[in-house]
Design an enzyme around this catalytic site. Structure first.
Site, mmCIF file in Angstrom:
data_model
loop_
_atom_site.group_PDB
_atom_site.id
_atom_site.type_symbol
_atom_site.label_atom_id
_atom_site.label_comp_id
_atom_site.label_asym_id
_atom_site.label_seq_id
_atom_site.Cartn_x
_atom_site.Cartn_y
_atom_site.Cartn_z
ATOM 1 C CB CYS B 112 -0.811 0.110 1.478
ATOM 2 S SG CYS B 112 -2.061 1.258 1.318
ATOM 3 C CB THR B 367 -27.615 1.725 11.192
ATOM 4 O OG1 THR B 367 -28.353 1.660 10.115
ATOM 5 C CG2 THR B 367 -28.134 1.923 12.574
ATOM 6 C CE1 TYR B 368 -25.034 7.996 9.149
ATOM 7 C CE2 TYR B 368 -24.364 6.329 7.641
ATOM 8 C CZ TYR B 368 -24.062 7.252 8.489
ATOM 9 O OH TYR B 368 -22.500 7.454 8.900
ATOM 10 C CB THR B 379 -28.898 -2.006 7.819
ATOM 11 O OG1 THR B 379 -28.472 -1.324 8.948
ATOM 12 C CG2 THR B 379 -29.426 -1.218 6.793
ATOM 13 C CD GLU B 444 -26.886 2.882 1.023
ATOM 14 O OE1 GLU B 444 -26.823 3.090 0.029
ATOM 15 O OE2 GLU B 444 -27.799 2.548 1.883
#
Lengths: 780, 473
Positions: B112, B367-368, B379, B444
């Site tokens: 990386c 979470t939304y 979710t 998301e």
């Protein structure tokens, strides 16, 4: 130990253990204390408790490929119905077992209502058919064993449930502890809302236990390594006791018949079981140290017998501990205490019995303060409680007061640290300066060392004059090119006498000490020192001299005829041996070694002077091994200040000689010391001047300066001096109306201020605030 | 929106020149990610005050690309940054330059270069021992001893044993104290996982970092920095618009449907233990088959990062391999982060436990209640499936989880992506990123990445800490 006050008929036995096939997760004991059930991921067995050992009675783990329902996180034996057990499985099942079933599989009922691992099951203490469970999914469920499904579900509205416990005294109440640190109290009849909730710990509360007698006392243990006892009987939940343990607390169980005792075991790292008296939270009352891995389950064998404790562990053993075999940390505890005061005072507390005849030792400067002394009212005699079984220890306190300027005080350290110059001037001047500083502070040895260093490492040309001068002052050194051995030693002796005036006492010890080694008249310093040198030459330090010679040989081109005694003198370089040797000898006191050390130092000076006069070729490198020895000596003596200062001042001249780690170690110790004395500037200078990588990056930590805008009180971004929220210049000087970018001084009364020098000037003329607010500013 | 989306870095740099005049935001100088259109990130939710302040302190107001991408989830970002800077800057057992060097070693394991360059630069700023940057053979033996656990943790953490720990802490000249070791292990796991995130979200190298001169220059030549993964895969991508793809329209609906069904089924699903066990085994086995094609040959390019890598041929191998004696499954309940890992790590390196705990928790609970265009969706099931699937690939099994769910919730493309990002992130391509969940928002997908990263870090930590615990007892 105290006499057994109550023995319940059937319980007897000794400390014993048996091997299990697998690590245990939980244990539970049946009501009449004759059998114990052990449950774990790969074990589910019942053992009988016999007089002299455990006997396996039943293996409940049946079937060729046992299901995960057997993988138990918790187990509980019903206290009313002796055939009934319940387990909590890691897959979320709650299982009940009936030992009275005729077939091999004793499983009675299976509830799979929880979605996650069930952490705990608990039978109602008096109701036969009521079972409670708490699970990772955050729900608690109450089961009626006559029905196929749960009768009520309690939602904690917070995270996973770690423990549930029915209250022993209140029929309808149960307590639940949670992963987020909360403890909730519920009424079994009202599943919609908890009765009470409070935060008991930071981090998960792994366990809780109701006091068997005291209604409303609940003990909780958490990941924050604390055991707390809460009183719920009042309107506000109150923490009444707190015990700090050394590892996160996995289980807690009140000791039967002992109101203030509870047993704990830990989740990780620590394998012991402790029994605490909650009123004495610092030392465990008793400790069981048998397990080799973490203890996962503890239970008192009988509800009314405080002497038997059973425990299961990850090390696959099941133990019965006898209380009389427990180790008592109190007995081993050291009731002595020692502490340094802010001003160098030393307080020392010890058992009275030990302190009763101290005068015979003949200490000086010591003051004993028995408990009654008004000036040091330290002892608060606690009224001994009959139920308390702690050994009463009374101690006497002595305080050693330091006299002003005595060696106990560290004034010399502070003074030296502040006055030493470490950089910014030529080498010779630095040494000269530091020598003066040391001399002023009445530290002749250090002073001489600095002088020596200057002579050794200065370029031969320029500083020689001053050095000669200096030496001539301190001792009438014969600078003639031919002098006899006798004269030479006379000179030595002479200078020793000088020193002797300083620390006569210490030298005497020194002489006595040397007496043991050499058959000289101890009072004759002259002979002694020469003997010392001679002897050491052909002694074990021969190899070291060898090295030196190798180094010096190429430069060793001196006119022989002018130096009849040249060789004798040149042998002196090997004289640091005393320095090196002394610290090893067991009966050396600090001051003694100090004075011994002077001698070799002086003898160096002799040589270097002669070198300067006749052969300016001896390279400074030649001295490195000696200087290295010297630095190590100082560091060994605890005077790391000297070691580091010399290291910095000498810089490249010596750095290569000493390995990095040692240097780092010295630096770290010195910086630590400086910071303790709040000598931040000096410590930073040392960090800056150091050459070790690890030290240099020390002052790159925590370099952020947080600034809030003086106008809108919001944090400033690091860009420029204008606050980007209110677009005003922050921290404007009240005198010149410019932004202050350096030292900002302000009045604490009206909080106006500005450049230090501007404000100082202003205040010479006026007493009022320069901002015109009318405040009479005061600066200290 | 889609106009700039597929432009690779090179082109964007050129566009940037033109756009410079109209740039409003001071910290955006180039697209932070090669997978995500720039405007998606700029338009993200505003960061709260404390995070901004934190950034100001630590970065002097500059936000690197990684932070910007992560900034799509400001709540998480805060937890992340606190942990990150505690590890790198605050009081701890290891000296600062060690920490950055360990970061370099860890990131280099996954090639990386973004992270390596960043920390090479930070290392230089400390200004000591700069010759270590010439490669592993120039750093002290003590650090080199870490190579072994570095490579194991990076690729096959289940192989770590107490002997490895013993070898490091046994008294000797180059020994590690347990506290130092724990610090190092946390750093290693952190940067392995971070490398996953960087590749998984296509985070671009920071222009500022590549511009510095000196040693960094030859490690991160500008050409190399521009060679982002999108460059490799761009040509055959065309100008595809995922939203208009007709056959994916029902994909989301189907997933939602399955979630609903699972929730209902759960009640009456009476799967036997054996069944559950086989489901786990099946998932584990299946993860073997999920292999990104075309990388069968282990060719390690002679990248400039290679100088920080020892034994480059050591790579990921599947936990469960056909016809071999597999290492025993790690039973999650026997060594959990909350109970055991936390206690150990916090004992040896104070406070890091709380920060890690906070980070894991934030990532898992974030979470939304949205799924693509749908709102008010729970979710948690999906999040748990993602988290547990990663652990499953590492051989960690939860007794209380039905692995059948994974199969139903995670489509094959997603599994390929997950496996690539967690196990060999350097192979992640833009196509993989785009091939799953077409209708979902980029934020998301970043959320998915966060979960993968945290799950991976936790798995590594669990194995390492368990080994340390075994060593201690």
């Amino acid at each position: 130990m105290e006499k057994m006050t109550r023995v319940s008929g059937t319980v007897s036995g000794c400390t014993m253990f048996c091997h299990l096939d697998a690590p245990a997760n939980a244990i539970s004991v049946c009501r009449d204390a004759t059998q114990v059930v052990v449950a774990g991921r790969n074990i589910f067995k019942i053992y009988g408790l016999e007089e002299d050992g455990f006997v396996e009675r039943l293996n409940l783990r049946v079937g060729r490929k046992p299901s995960l329902n057997f993988s138990c996180a918790d187990v509980m034996w019903h206290q009313m119905e002796e055939n009934l057990l319940a387990t909590a499985a890691t897959n979320g099942a709650v299982v009940t077992w009936n030992l009275a079933r005729p077939c091999r599989n004793k499983q009675e009922q299976l509830f799979t209502e929880h979605k996650r691992t069930v952490n705990k099951v608990c039978f109602h203490p008096t109701e036969v058919n009521m079972l409670l469970s708490g699970s990772q999914d955050g729900f608690m469920k109450c089961f009626d064993l006559r029905k196929k499904e749960s009768v009520s579900t309690f939602s904690g509205q917070s995270e996973s449930v770690r423990d549930v416990q029915f209250s022993i005294k209140d029929y309808f109440t149960f307590a639940a502890s949670f992963e987020n640190g909360n403890v909730q109290l519920w009424d079994i009849r009202r599943p919609d809302r908890y009765e009470r909730m409070f935060t008991a710990h930071t981090g998960p509360v792994f366990c809780c236990d109701w006091h068997p007698e005291d209604r409303g006392w609940l003990a909780t243990g958490g990941r924050d390594k604390m055991v707390k006892v809460w009183d719920m009987s009042t309107n506000r939940v109150k923490e009444i006791y707190c015990v700090q343990t050394i590892a996160s607390v996995a289980r807690v169980k009140w000791r039967p018949e002992r109101r203030y005792h509870l047993a704990t075991c830990s989740m990780m790292v620590d394998h012991n079981i402790y029994v605490w008296d909650v009123r004495r939270p610092f030392i465990p009352f008793a400790t069981f140290e048998e397990h080799k891995d973490v203890t996962t389950g503890i239970v008192w064998r009988h509800q009314h017998d405080p002497y038997f404790l059973l425990s299961g562990s990850k090390d696959s053993t099941l133990y019965q501990h006898m209380f009389k075999d427990a180790s008592r940390p109190v007995d081993r505890a050291n009731p002595e205490g020692l502490c340094f005061g802010l001003f160098g005072d030393l307080a020392f507390a010890a058992k009275e019995s030990l302190m009763s005849a101290p005068q015979s030792v003949g200490d000086v400067g010591r003051k004993t303060y028995p408990g009654g002394d008004r000036r040091y009212p330290i002892f608060f005699f606690k009224k001994p409680d009959v139920t308390e079984q702690f050994a009463q220890v009374s101690s006497a306190l002595s305080v050693f007061e330091s006299e002003a300027g005595s060696s106990v005080g560290m004034d010399w350290f502070i003074n030296t640290a502040q006055s030493y110059l470490l950089s910014g001037k030529p080498f010779a001047e630095l040494c000269e300066h530091n020598a003066q500083v040391a001399k002023r502070l009445n530290r002749p040895q250090e002073s001489t060392t600095w002088t020596m260093l200057r002579i050794m490492f200065s370029e031969p040309a320029n500083p020689s004059l001053s050095s000669n001068h200096n030496l001539n002052k301190s001792g009438n050194l014969p600078l003639v090119n031919s002098f006899s051995m006798k004269e030479m030693s006379a000179a030595l002796n002479e200078r020793n006498k000088e020193n002797r005036q300083d620390n006569l006492h210490s030298l005497e010890t020194n002489l006595n000490n040397n007496d043991e080694n050499e058959e000289t008249e101890g009072s004759e310093g002259q002979a002694e020192y020469l003997f010392g040198d001679a002897e050491l030459d052909d002694d074990d330090l021969y190899s070291m001299e060898h090295d030196n010679q190798a180094a010096e040989e190429p430069e060793y081109l001196l006119p022989q005829e002018a130096f009849p005694l040249r060789h004798e003198i040149m042998d002196h370089p090997s004289a640091p041996e005393p320095v090196q040797e002394k610290p090893e000898s067991p009966h050396v006191s600090g001051s003694e070694a100090e004075s011994t050390c002077l001698t070799p130092m002086e003898s160096f000076s002799l040589i270097s002077v002669s070198q300067l006069l006749f052969s300016p070729h001896l390279p400074p490198k030649f001295f490195c091994p000696i200087v290295k020895e010297m630095l190590c000596y100082y560091a060994e003596q605890g005077d790391v200040q000297m070691a580091v200062s010399v290291l910095i001042v000498l810089g490249d001249r010596i750095r290569k000689e000493i390995d990095e780690l040692t240097q780092e170690h010295w630096y770290m110790s010195y910086i630590d010391l400086l910071q303790r004395f709040e000598l931040w500037n000096v410590s930073n200078e040392v960090i800056k001047l150091s050459t070790c990588g690890a030290i240099m990056c020390l002052n790159q930590t925590s370099t952020t300066l947080h600034i809030n805008c003086s106008n809108c009180k919001r944090p400033m971004s690091n860009k420029g001096w204008i606050c980007d929220r209110c677009h005003h210049c922050a921290s404007v000087c009240a005198v010149c109306h410019h932004v202050v970018k350096g030292l900002f001084v302000w009045c604490q009364g009206c909080s106006h201020g500005g450049h230090l020098e501007h404000v100082m000037e202003w205040l010479k003329q006026s007493k009022h605030c320069p901002a015109g607010c009318g405040h009479l500013c005061e600066y200290t | 929106m889609n106009g700039t989306a597929d432009i690779c870095n090179h082109c964007r740099n050129m566009i940037r020149e033109k756009e410079k005049g109209m740039k409003m935001s001071r910290h955006i100088s180039t697209g932070p990610s090669s997978f995500i259109p720039e405007n998606e990130i700029i338009g993200a939710m505003p960061l709260n005050d404390s995070t901004v302040m934190f950034l100001d302190e630590e970065f002097s107001g500059r936000m690197d690309n990684l932070t910007q991408v992560m900034g799509l989830h400001p709540h998480y970002l805060q937890a992340f940054l606190r942990c990150h800077y505690y590890l790198l800057r605050m009081d701890g057992p290891l000296p600062l330059h060690y920490r950055h060097y360990i970061a370099i070693m860890a990131a280099a394991r996954h090639q990386c270069s973004t992270l390596v360059c960043q920390h090479v630069q930070e290392f230089e700023q400390i200004g000591v021992c700069s010759d270590w940057l010439r490669g592993l053979e120039f750093c002290p033996q003590r650090l080199r001893n870490l190579n072994e656990i570095n490579k194991i943790l990076a690729h096959r953490p289940w192989l770590i044993t107490k002997q490895h720990i013993q070898a490091l802490v046994k008294t000797g000249e180059h020994s590690w104290s347990l506290a130092e070791l724990v610090h190092a292990v946390v750093l290693l796991a952190h940067f392995h996982a971070l490398a996953s995130f960087v590749f998984g979200s296509g985070v671009n190298p920071d222009p500022e970092v590549t511009e510095v001169n000196g040693v960094t220059d030859d490690i991160c030549p500008p050409a190399m920095a521009g060679l982002c993964t999108c460059h490799l895969t761009n040509s055959n991508q065309g100008n595809r618009n995922p939203l208009r793809n007709p056959d994916t329209g029902s994909e989301l609906e189907a997933l939602m449907e399955r979630m609903k069904r699972l929730l209902e089924e759960r009640e009456d699903d009476d799967a036997s233990e054996e069944e559950m066990f086989t489901r786990f085994e099946k998932e584990k086995k299946e993860s073997l088959l999920v292999v990104s094609a075309g990388f069968d040959e282990e060719v390690v390019p002679p990248s400039p990062v290679a100088r920080f890598v020892d034994d480059p041929s050591f790579g990921y191998q599947d936990f469960a391999r056909h016809g071999e004696d597999n290492p025993p499954t790690f039973k999650a309940q026997d060594y959990t982060w909350e109970d055991h890992g936390f206690s150990l790590v916090n004992r040896l390196y104070s406070d890091i436990g709380h920060l890690l705990d906070d980070k894991f928790r934030t990532a898992c609970d974030l979470t939304y209640y949205n799924m693509a265009s749908h709102e008010g969706v729970d979710t948690s099931m999906l999040r748990r499936a993602l988290f547990n699937y990663v652990h499953c690939m590492y051989g960690i099994r939860y007794d209380d989880y039905d692995y059948g769910e994974v199969n139903q919730l995670l489509e094959r493309n997603l599994k390929v992506y997950i496996k690539t990002v967690t196990c060999y992130p350097e192979r992640t391509t833009r196509r993989m990123y785009e091939s799953y969940w077409h209708q979902f928002r980029h934020s998301e997908k970043v959320h998915v990445n966060l979960l993968l990263m945290e799950a991976r870090m936790q798995a590594e930590l669990l194995y390492a800490l368990r080994a340390i615990t075994h060593y201690m007892t």
